[in-house]
Design a protein around this motif. Sequence first.
Motif, PDB file in Angstrom:
ATOM      1  N   GLU A   1      38.544  35.357  89.779  1.00 25.53           N
ATOM      2  CA  GLU A   1      39.801  34.652  89.479  1.00 25.53           C
ATOM      3  C   GLU A   1      40.175  33.698  90.599  1.00 25.53           C
ATOM      4  OE1 GLU A   1      43.026  37.014  87.072  1.00 25.53           O
ATOM      5  OE2 GLU A   1      42.011  38.400  88.433  1.00 25.53           O
ATOM      6  N   ILE A   2      39.995  34.157  91.848  1.00 28.75           N
ATOM      7  CA  ILE A   2      40.335  33.299  92.989  1.00 28.75           C
ATOM      8  C   ILE A   2      39.409  32.084  93.041  1.00 28.75           C
ATOM      9  CG2 ILE A   2      40.391  33.203  95.511  1.00 28.75           C
ATOM     10  CD1 ILE A   2      41.211  36.161  95.476  1.00 28.75           C
ATOM     11  N   MET A   3      38.096  32.352  92.884  1.00 29.79           N
ATOM     12  CA  MET A   3      37.132  31.236  92.933  1.00 29.79           C
ATOM     13  C   MET A   3      37.403  30.250  91.806  1.00 29.79           C
ATOM     14  SD  MET A   3      35.435  31.727  95.657  1.00 29.79           S
ATOM     15  CE  MET A   3      34.319  30.349  95.525  1.00 29.79           C
ATOM     16  N   ASP A   4      37.706  30.770  90.605  1.00 30.13           N
ATOM     17  CA  ASP A   4      38.017  29.892  89.460  1.00 30.13           C
ATOM     18  C   ASP A   4      39.089  28.879  89.819  1.00 30.13           C
ATOM     19  OD1 ASP A   4      36.280  30.716  87.576  1.00 30.13           O
ATOM     20  OD2 ASP A   4      37.626  32.166  86.620  1.00 30.13           O
ATOM     21  N   ARG A   5      40.165  29.373  90.436  1.00 32.74           N
ATOM     22  CA  ARG A   5      41.300  28.487  90.757  1.00 32.74           C
ATOM     23  C   ARG A   5      40.924  27.475  91.819  1.00 32.74           C
ATOM     24  NH1 ARG A   5      43.033  32.819  88.434  1.00 32.74           N
ATOM     25  NH2 ARG A   5      44.900  32.705  87.139  1.00 32.74           N
ATOM     26  N   LEU A   6      40.213  27.937  92.858  1.00 36.30           N
ATOM     27  CA  LEU A   6      39.870  27.013  93.934  1.00 36.30           C
ATOM     28  C   LEU A   6      38.922  25.926  93.446  1.00 36.30           C
ATOM     29  CD1 LEU A   6      39.547  29.507  96.899  1.00 36.30           C
ATOM     30  CD2 LEU A   6      41.341  27.835  96.502  1.00 36.30           C
ATOM     31  N   TRP A   7      37.999  26.310  92.553  1.00 33.98           N
ATOM     32  CA  TRP A   7      37.076  25.310  92.004  1.00 33.98           C
ATOM     33  C   TRP A   7      37.824  24.321  91.115  1.00 33.98           C
ATOM     34  CZ3 TRP A   7      33.200  29.765  91.269  1.00 33.98           C
ATOM     35  CH2 TRP A   7      32.235  29.729  92.299  1.00 33.98           C
ATOM     36  N   ALA A   8      38.803  24.836  90.361  1.00 31.46           N
ATOM     37  CA  ALA A   8      39.526  23.972  89.431  1.00 31.46           C
ATOM     38  C   ALA A   8      40.464  23.016  90.185  1.00 31.46           C
ATOM     39  CB  ALA A   8      40.322  24.825  88.444  1.00 31.46           C
ATOM     40  N   TRP A   9      41.120  23.520  91.215  1.00 32.37           N
ATOM     41  CA  TRP A   9      42.127  22.698  91.901  1.00 32.37           C
ATOM     42  C   TRP A   9      41.509  21.685  92.861  1.00 32.37           C
ATOM     43  CZ3 TRP A   9      45.598  27.549  93.156  1.00 32.37           C
ATOM     44  CH2 TRP A   9      46.194  27.977  91.962  1.00 32.37           C
ATOM     45  N   GLN A  10      40.361  22.034  93.409  1.00 31.70           N
ATOM     46  CA  GLN A  10      39.633  21.104  94.286  1.00 31.70           C
ATOM     47  C   GLN A  10      40.463  20.596  95.465  1.00 31.70           C
ATOM     48  OE1 GLN A  10      37.985  18.089  91.643  1.00 31.70           O
ATOM     49  NE2 GLN A  10      36.174  19.346  91.344  1.00 31.70           N
ATOM     50  N   ARG A  11      41.234  21.485  96.051  1.00 28.72           N
ATOM     51  CA  ARG A  11      41.965  21.122  97.282  1.00 28.72           C
ATOM     52  C   ARG A  11      42.190  22.419  98.063  1.00 28.72           C
ATOM     53  NH1 ARG A  11      46.907  23.131  96.107  1.00 28.72           N
ATOM     54  NH2 ARG A  11      47.480  23.152  93.916  1.00 28.72           N
ATOM     55  N   PRO A  12      42.377  22.301  99.376  1.00 25.14           N
ATOM     56  CA  PRO A  12      42.652  23.502 100.159  1.00 25.14           C
ATOM     57  C   PRO A  12      43.926  24.176  99.674  1.00 25.14           C
ATOM     58  CG  PRO A  12      42.117  21.658 101.590  1.00 25.14           C
ATOM     59  CD  PRO A  12      42.274  21.088 100.211  1.00 25.14           C
ATOM     60  N   THR A  13      43.875  25.505  99.524  1.00 20.35           N
ATOM     61  CA  THR A  13      44.947  26.222  98.841  1.00 20.35           C
ATOM     62  C   THR A  13      45.369  27.446  99.665  1.00 20.35           C
ATOM     63  OG1 THR A  13      43.939  25.573  96.757  1.00 20.35           O
ATOM     64  CG2 THR A  13      45.534  27.341  96.655  1.00 20.35           C
ATOM     65  N   THR A  14      46.662  27.732  99.670  1.00 19.66           N
ATOM     66  CA  THR A  14      47.132  28.933 100.366  1.00 19.66           C
ATOM     67  C   THR A  14      47.058  30.133  99.420  1.00 19.66           C
ATOM     68  OG1 THR A  14      49.396  28.547  99.657  1.00 19.66           O
ATOM     69  CG2 THR A  14      48.761  27.619 101.780  1.00 19.66           C
ATOM     70  N   VAL A  15      47.061  31.312 100.029  1.00 19.99           N
ATOM     71  CA  VAL A  15      47.049  32.543  99.235  1.00 19.99           C
ATOM     72  C   VAL A  15      48.279  32.599  98.337  1.00 19.99           C
ATOM     73  CG1 VAL A  15      47.194  35.059  99.384  1.00 19.99           C
ATOM     74  CG2 VAL A  15      45.658  33.815 100.912  1.00 19.99           C
ATOM     75  N   ARG A  16      49.427  32.117  98.868  1.00 23.03           N
ATOM     76  CA  ARG A  16      50.679  32.150  98.099  1.00 23.03           C
ATOM     77  C   ARG A  16      50.526  31.409  96.764  1.00 23.03           C
ATOM     78  NH1 ARG A  16      54.021  35.041  96.446  1.00 23.03           N
ATOM     79  NH2 ARG A  16      54.327  35.921  98.506  1.00 23.03           N
TER      80      ARG A  16
END
Lengths: 238, 122
Positions: free
Chosen positions: B10-25
């Motif tokens: 789930e975490i990887m899915d979001r990071l791949w989709a958003w394509q920008r550095p992301t905080t845990v929050r």
Amino acid sequence: MSGLLRFCGLTPDARIPGTGPVGVPAIAAPASVALIALAFFGHEVLRARRVRARHRSVLDLVGRRSARLRATVLDHDTPAAYCLPGRRPRIVVSAGALRLLSPAQLESVLEHERAHIAGRHHLALAATEAFARAFRWLPLAREARAQTALLLEMAADDRALRRHPRQALVSALCAMAASQAPHAPGGAFTVGGPGAVVRLRRMLDARRRPHPALCGVLAAVAVGLPLLPPLLGCTPGM
Amino acid sequence: MRRLGELEAEIMDRLWAWQRPTTVREIVDDINEHRPVAYTTVMTVASILYNKGWLLRAKEGRAWVYSPVRSREEYTAALMEDALGTSEDRSAALTHFVEQMGPEEVSALRKALRTAGRRTKA
């Protein structure tokens, strides 16, 4: 084995009469060959498990699990279907394969992969792989590896054909094979290609299978025949 | 109880989709739209992914921002190479439905199929 030896009048500390000190090496040599083969088998099983675990850990993050297909879908254009056998098995199909195959073809391919997992074919492959590595100078060992792989594919084909029409699996095999050829890099085709032709001819020529009892008798004879001479030789009073 | 691997995905899915550095929050808030998940759980799993070499992280203010090391496509391509036996570490660990084959073999395959087709029609 020890029962057989005792039956022949041999116990581990008894010498074969008349052979004197030759007795121990006579047993030690074949035993060490067997041990070497076993060690290679264990090593190969662990090595293959490591490779699969690494593959599976990436697959679980990258692939999409499809509950309907009971498989993991990889978003890649090259049509492919394969399985990761073992304790946490996975069946994988690529998006390219989903586009290429009809629902009936896809089901037969998935059934073929399930057969590999249910039949624990990876253990047989590990055994022949270990055999080929332990006795790499033997042409027989290399041949055994290739032929076992082909036989296991045939076994999986047979299982898929029990539930799905022959036409579906045959046409799926052709479609997958034909679509993969242009993707092969620099003409470096892996061995096993002709295997697909053999499998196809076999599926098309499939006549009625012999009765299971006949198969059992043949297998028993095949296993029993090589054991016959030592058994006869060891029988007391012969 | 969901498996750890599912949360990782789930975490990887979001990071791949958003394509920008992301905080845990941000990740926690997005997952919480579908189901409850604790901030600390996501934080722990994100640092597991970092330690496994899946994520890069950098300090931004007081929080870590995470981004994937490689794209989903790169991982997928590497898996396919592995599966098709074109990678170096080719082994009997994976069994393919059909091995890659040369053009002559494909035409032999087609010929066998045609012959069989004629036979069934005849």
